[in-house]
Scaffold this active site. Structure first.
Site, PDB file in Angstrom:
ATOM      1  N   ARG A 244      41.540  17.822  -9.821  1.00  0.00           N
ATOM      2  CA  ARG A 244      41.560  18.706 -10.977  1.00  0.00           C
ATOM      3  C   ARG A 244      40.212  19.412 -11.078  1.00  0.00           C
ATOM      4  NH1 ARG A 244      46.248  18.102 -10.802  1.00  0.00           N
ATOM      5  NH2 ARG A 244      47.740  17.552 -12.458  1.00  0.00           N
ATOM      6  N   GLU A 273      42.498  27.942 -14.614  1.00  0.00           N
ATOM      7  CA  GLU A 273      43.302  28.466 -13.510  1.00  0.00           C
ATOM      8  C   GLU A 273      44.208  29.573 -14.030  1.00  0.00           C
ATOM      9  OE1 GLU A 273      43.590  24.299 -10.921  1.00  0.00           O
ATOM     10  OE2 GLU A 273      45.366  25.068 -11.940  1.00  0.00           O
ATOM     11  N   HIS A 292      46.166  26.238  -6.555  1.00  0.00           N
ATOM     12  CA  HIS A 292      46.770  24.972  -6.996  1.00  0.00           C
ATOM     13  C   HIS A 292      48.153  24.794  -6.377  1.00  0.00           C
ATOM     14  CE1 HIS A 292      46.726  21.825 -10.466  1.00  0.00           C
ATOM     15  NE2 HIS A 292      47.333  21.364  -9.392  1.00  0.00           N
TER      16      HIS A 292
END
Length: 328
Positions: A244, A273, A292
């Site tokens: 993360r 993000e 991601h």
């Protein structure tokens, strides 16, 4: 909404960038009456009591106290992926609601991506591609070099299912593997991948040519890699983060990359993000970024969906829930 006789399941949306996977909608409709957040918000009084499960995809819908109060029949929150930092587990449990996730479905593809990022950063693949396709390139420089992976030391922070699969892959590259984890692995598990346990994180950071973050985000791990930790790393070291974004102090990372404190970074995760388009990480040549996509394969996403369906159906039938998340 679908078949009203089927159990009601709340989803973010059926399409679009913040919806569930469109390829899975018809499969889900065979088991559930899918209710979108928009439909629910427009008719809470009628739809709230019909919803028995929440299906979280990409961190949506968000689970709040207000939402839980409005779902009196809710039995389970089923969340795609392994990370749980988007959920207040204590809050959910206080409503008598179960939680399930899908850690096994994401471990192999995420480990694959971790190795892909390690290799890409080590051999400067993105820079090399840009050089090869640039209209201004007339010759390939003979001094365009990267870092060797074979025989290098890989430090894995977080030796859960993803971290262990990274170790399995790294062994094929003849890497020396050290790891730091909350709990030490069994001796036979260490021997199977040739991994050495580091009780002190500082030792791992000082020894490693590559540092791989594969740990969950918790209050304890937030900011795990900051200015102090980056200073412990070798100037030739590369940091890879598939956990993360908040595991790393991004300001400290930018400074370390700009000043040569470490060689490079490869990040599948950031905070936020996506990053603001003027963020300095987007301008550095020694940074490799992906959006991601750790578990983003067709096969893994289908397995995630199937795992979530299995957990929801088990919960509604009063059976043991696969991948149930238990409060520690």
């Amino acid at each position: 909404m679908g078949d009203l006789d089927l159990p009601g399941v709340l989803v973010s949306d059926l399409e679009g960038p913040h919806g569930i996977c469109e390829d899975h909608v018809e499969d889900l409709k065979r088991h559930f009456n899918l209710i979108t957040m928009q439909d629910f918000l427009e008719n809470k009084a009628q739809l709230g009591p019909k919803i028995q499960a929440v299906y979280i995809w990409g961190g949506r819908p968000a689970i709040s106290q207000e939402l839980l109060h409005s779902l009196p029949s809710l039995k389970i929150v089923a969340s795609a992926g392994a990370g749980l930092d988007h959920l207040d587990l204590g809050l959910v449990a206080s409503f008598g609601v179960k939680v399930a996730n899908t850690p096994h479905a994401v471990s192999s593809p995420t480990a694959d991506l971790g190795m892909a990022l390690l290799l890409a950063a080590a051999r400067r693949v993105v820079e090399g591609h840009q050089l090869a396709v640039s209209p201004h390139t007339e010759d390939f420089p003979t001094d365009y070099m990267g870092q060797q992976v074979t025989g290098a030391t890989l430090g894995i922070i977080g030796m859960g299912s993803i971290g262990y699969k990274i170790a399995q892959r790294a062994r094929a590259f003849e890497m020396k593997i050290v790891y730091h984890n909350r709990k030490r692995r069994k001796l036979e598990e260490e021997e199977a991948v040739g991994a050495t346990y580091c009780e002190r994180l500082d030792d791992l950071l000082q020894w490693s040519d590559f540092v791989m973050l594969a740990v969950s985000l918790t209050p304890h791990t937030q900011g795990l890699i900051g200015k102090r930790e980056l200073r412990l790393m070798k100037p030739t070291a590369i940091l890879i983060n598939i956990g993360r974004g908040l595991l790393v102090d991004q300001d400290a990372l930018v400074e370390a990359l700009q000043t040569g404190l470490i060689k490079a970074a490869a990040l599948d995760v950031t905070h936020p993000e996506p990053l603001p388009r003027d963020h300095p990480l987007l301008k550095l040549k020694n940074v490799t970024l992906t959006p991601h996509i750790g578990s983003a394969t067709h096969q893994a996403r289908r397995q995630i969906m199937e795992n979530l369906v299995e957990s929801i159906l088990a919960s509604l039938s009063g059976l043991p829930i696969p991948n149930e998340v238990l409060l520690k």
